[in-house]
Design a protein around this motif. Structure first.
Motif, PDB file in Angstrom:
ATOM      1  N   GLU A  85       0.831  -1.207   0.000  1.00  0.00           N
ATOM      2  CA  GLU A  85       0.000   0.000   0.000  1.00  0.00           C
ATOM      3  C   GLU A  85       0.866   1.259   0.000  1.00  0.00           C
ATOM      4  O   GLU A  85       0.547   2.243  -0.662  1.00  0.00           O
ATOM      5  CB  GLU A  85      -0.954   0.006   1.194  1.00  0.00           C
ATOM      6  N   TYR A  86       1.971   1.216   0.729  1.00  0.00           N
ATOM      7  CA  TYR A  86       2.875   2.368   0.755  1.00  0.00           C
ATOM      8  C   TYR A  86       3.503   2.575  -0.627  1.00  0.00           C
ATOM      9  O   TYR A  86       3.626   3.706  -1.106  1.00  0.00           O
ATOM     10  CB  TYR A  86       3.963   2.184   1.808  1.00  0.00           C
ATOM     11  N   LYS A  87       3.880   1.481  -1.273  1.00  0.00           N
ATOM     12  CA  LYS A  87       4.481   1.572  -2.609  1.00  0.00           C
ATOM     13  C   LYS A  87       3.506   2.237  -3.579  1.00  0.00           C
ATOM     14  O   LYS A  87       3.894   3.108  -4.365  1.00  0.00           O
ATOM     15  CB  LYS A  87       4.873   0.181  -3.103  1.00  0.00           C
ATOM     16  N   LYS A  88       2.236   1.844  -3.534  1.00  0.00           N
ATOM     17  CA  LYS A  88       1.219   2.471  -4.392  1.00  0.00           C
ATOM     18  C   LYS A  88       1.093   3.958  -4.070  1.00  0.00           C
ATOM     19  O   LYS A  88       1.021   4.790  -4.980  1.00  0.00           O
ATOM     20  CB  LYS A  88      -0.141   1.797  -4.188  1.00  0.00           C
ATOM     21  N   ALA A  89       1.062   4.289  -2.794  1.00  0.00           N
ATOM     22  CA  ALA A  89       0.887   5.689  -2.385  1.00  0.00           C
ATOM     23  C   ALA A  89       2.064   6.554  -2.800  1.00  0.00           C
ATOM     24  O   ALA A  89       1.874   7.685  -3.264  1.00  0.00           O
ATOM     25  CB  ALA A  89       0.680   5.766  -0.873  1.00  0.00           C
ATOM     26  N   ILE A  90       3.289   6.047  -2.672  1.00  0.00           N
ATOM     27  CA  ILE A  90       4.466   6.846  -3.031  1.00  0.00           C
ATOM     28  C   ILE A  90       4.540   7.055  -4.542  1.00  0.00           C
ATOM     29  O   ILE A  90       4.986   8.101  -5.014  1.00  0.00           O
ATOM     30  CB  ILE A  90       5.774   6.241  -2.461  1.00  0.00           C
ATOM     31  N   GLU A  91       4.062   6.075  -5.316  1.00  0.00           N
ATOM     32  CA  GLU A  91       4.038   6.237  -6.772  1.00  0.00           C
ATOM     33  C   GLU A  91       3.055   7.331  -7.191  1.00  0.00           C
ATOM     34  O   GLU A  91       3.307   8.073  -8.130  1.00  0.00           O
ATOM     35  CB  GLU A  91       3.679   4.914  -7.455  1.00  0.00           C
ATOM     36  N   ILE A  92       1.962   7.441  -6.473  1.00  0.00           N
ATOM     37  CA  ILE A  92       0.944   8.449  -6.794  1.00  0.00           C
ATOM     38  C   ILE A  92       1.352   9.823  -6.288  1.00  0.00           C
ATOM     39  O   ILE A  92       1.280  10.810  -7.007  1.00  0.00           O
ATOM     40  CB  ILE A  92      -0.425   8.047  -6.189  1.00  0.00           C
ATOM     41  N   PRO A 128     -13.435 -12.971  12.502  1.00  0.00           N
ATOM     42  CA  PRO A 128     -12.466 -12.729  11.427  1.00  0.00           C
ATOM     43  C   PRO A 128     -11.038 -12.959  11.887  1.00  0.00           C
ATOM     44  O   PRO A 128     -10.699 -12.812  13.055  1.00  0.00           O
ATOM     45  CB  PRO A 128     -12.681 -11.252  11.093  1.00  0.00           C
ATOM     46  N   ILE A 129     -10.220 -13.330  10.931  1.00  0.00           N
ATOM     47  CA  ILE A 129      -8.778 -13.383  11.149  1.00  0.00           C
ATOM     48  C   ILE A 129      -8.176 -12.309  10.257  1.00  0.00           C
ATOM     49  O   ILE A 129      -8.442 -12.253   9.056  1.00  0.00           O
ATOM     50  CB  ILE A 129      -8.197 -14.766  10.824  1.00  0.00           C
ATOM     51  N   ILE A 130      -7.391 -11.442  10.856  1.00  0.00           N
ATOM     52  CA  ILE A 130      -6.815 -10.309  10.157  1.00  0.00           C
ATOM     53  C   ILE A 130      -5.301 -10.480  10.177  1.00  0.00           C
ATOM     54  O   ILE A 130      -4.699 -10.592  11.236  1.00  0.00           O
ATOM     55  CB  ILE A 130      -7.211  -8.984  10.835  1.00  0.00           C
ATOM     56  N   TYR A 131      -4.710 -10.492   8.994  1.00  0.00           N
ATOM     57  CA  TYR A 131      -3.267 -10.684   8.857  1.00  0.00           C
ATOM     58  C   TYR A 131      -2.670  -9.392   8.337  1.00  0.00           C
ATOM     59  O   TYR A 131      -2.977  -8.963   7.232  1.00  0.00           O
ATOM     60  CB  TYR A 131      -2.993 -11.837   7.886  1.00  0.00           C
ATOM     61  N   MET A 132      -1.846  -8.751   9.150  1.00  0.00           N
ATOM     62  CA  MET A 132      -1.227  -7.487   8.772  1.00  0.00           C
ATOM     63  C   MET A 132       0.166  -7.768   8.223  1.00  0.00           C
ATOM     64  O   MET A 132       1.169  -7.636   8.920  1.00  0.00           O
ATOM     65  CB  MET A 132      -1.179  -6.529   9.965  1.00  0.00           C
ATOM     66  N   ASP A 133       0.227  -8.178   6.964  1.00  0.00           N
ATOM     67  CA  ASP A 133       1.486  -8.507   6.307  1.00  0.00           C
ATOM     68  C   ASP A 133       2.375  -7.269   6.207  1.00  0.00           C
ATOM     69  O   ASP A 133       1.893  -6.158   6.037  1.00  0.00           O
ATOM     70  CB  ASP A 133       1.195  -9.054   4.913  1.00  0.00           C
ATOM     71  N   SER A 134       3.664  -7.480   6.305  1.00  0.00           N
ATOM     72  CA  SER A 134       4.659  -6.408   6.191  1.00  0.00           C
ATOM     73  C   SER A 134       4.545  -5.405   7.318  1.00  0.00           C
ATOM     74  O   SER A 134       4.476  -4.202   7.096  1.00  0.00           O
ATOM     75  CB  SER A 134       4.544  -5.708   4.835  1.00  0.00           C
ATOM     76  N   THR A 149      10.195  -0.441   1.537  1.00  0.00           N
ATOM     77  CA  THR A 149      10.624  -0.038   2.874  1.00  0.00           C
ATOM     78  C   THR A 149      11.984  -0.585   3.272  1.00  0.00           C
ATOM     79  O   THR A 149      12.366  -0.490   4.418  1.00  0.00           O
ATOM     80  CB  THR A 149       9.596  -0.473   3.934  1.00  0.00           C
ATOM     81  N   PHE A 150      12.701  -1.172   2.335  1.00  0.00           N
ATOM     82  CA  PHE A 150      13.990  -1.760   2.662  1.00  0.00           C
ATOM     83  C   PHE A 150      14.970  -1.394   1.566  1.00  0.00           C
ATOM     84  O   PHE A 150      14.638  -1.480   0.385  1.00  0.00           O
ATOM     85  CB  PHE A 150      13.857  -3.286   2.773  1.00  0.00           C
ATOM     86  N   PRO A 151      16.169  -0.967   1.900  1.00  0.00           N
ATOM     87  CA  PRO A 151      17.123  -0.543   0.866  1.00  0.00           C
ATOM     88  C   PRO A 151      17.489  -1.673  -0.086  1.00  0.00           C
ATOM     89  O   PRO A 151      17.601  -2.822   0.330  1.00  0.00           O
ATOM     90  CB  PRO A 151      18.345  -0.090   1.661  1.00  0.00           C
ATOM     91  N   THR A 152      17.676  -1.343  -1.348  1.00  0.00           N
ATOM     92  CA  THR A 152      18.069  -2.369  -2.323  1.00  0.00           C
ATOM     93  C   THR A 152      19.580  -2.519  -2.404  1.00  0.00           C
ATOM     94  O   THR A 152      20.076  -3.495  -2.939  1.00  0.00           O
ATOM     95  CB  THR A 152      17.524  -2.029  -3.721  1.00  0.00           C
ATOM     96  N   ASP A 153      20.310  -1.581  -1.849  1.00  0.00           N
ATOM     97  CA  ASP A 153      21.766  -1.626  -1.839  1.00  0.00           C
ATOM     98  C   ASP A 153      22.237  -2.536  -0.703  1.00  0.00           C
ATOM     99  O   ASP A 153      21.856  -2.364   0.448  1.00  0.00           O
ATOM    100  CB  ASP A 153      22.306  -0.200  -1.652  1.00  0.00           C
ATOM    101  N   GLU A 154      23.092  -3.519  -1.023  1.00  0.00           N
ATOM    102  CA  GLU A 154      23.514  -4.506  -0.018  1.00  0.00           C
ATOM    103  C   GLU A 154      24.204  -3.857   1.177  1.00  0.00           C
ATOM    104  O   GLU A 154      23.979  -4.252   2.322  1.00  0.00           O
ATOM    105  CB  GLU A 154      24.432  -5.549  -0.651  1.00  0.00           C
TER     106      GLU A 154
END
Length: 138
Positions: A38-45, A75-81, A126-131
């Protein structure tokens, strides 16, 4: 009786895999949200981190309202990431007021394995791509 499952762990540790396994095997209403997606979508917009965070807040609020309006008794709610700060996880609990909360902490002794999994991903929000930067987050 609602159950909130909050996995905690670095990218590549198995949080989404667990979500997929649960969603395909449970016989009750299963809600899931990926905060990172959801954050990735929001930052793109919005292009601005501040605006993206506000949009993410609104998206999560809508998700919680959807669960509440469906009036499902179990209900079972799974908060992935959910690698977010403790305050954000506590806000999920406060907003949803579940009967049960399950924290699953993914830990691996082989950091190199996780780094290699993460390096294969493109544009993790949310995580750097640089090693080198990844190693600095250990």
């Amino acid at each position: 009786m609602s159950t909130l499952i909050i996995p905690i762990g670095p990218p590549g540790s198995g949080k989404t895999t667990l979500k997929e396994m649960l969603s395909s095997n449970l016989r009750c209403k299963f809600y899931s949200s990926s905060r990172d997606d959801e954050y990735k979508k929001a930052i793109e917009i919005h292009k601005s981190k501040g605006k993206a965070r506000r949009a993410l807040f609104d998206t999560m609020k809508e998700f919680f309202n959807q669960i509440k309006t469906e009036n499902d008794p179990n209900p079972i709610i799974y908060m992935d990431s959910c690698n977010a700060k403790r305050e954000i996880r506590e806000k999920f609990i406060e907003d949803l007021q579940p009967t049960n909360v399950i924290f699953i902490n993914f830990r691996y002794s082989d950091v190199d394995f996780l780094l290699q999994r993460t390096l294969k991903r493109e544009n993790h929000p949310t995580f750097p791509t640089d090693e080198e930067k990844q190693r600095a987050t250990e």
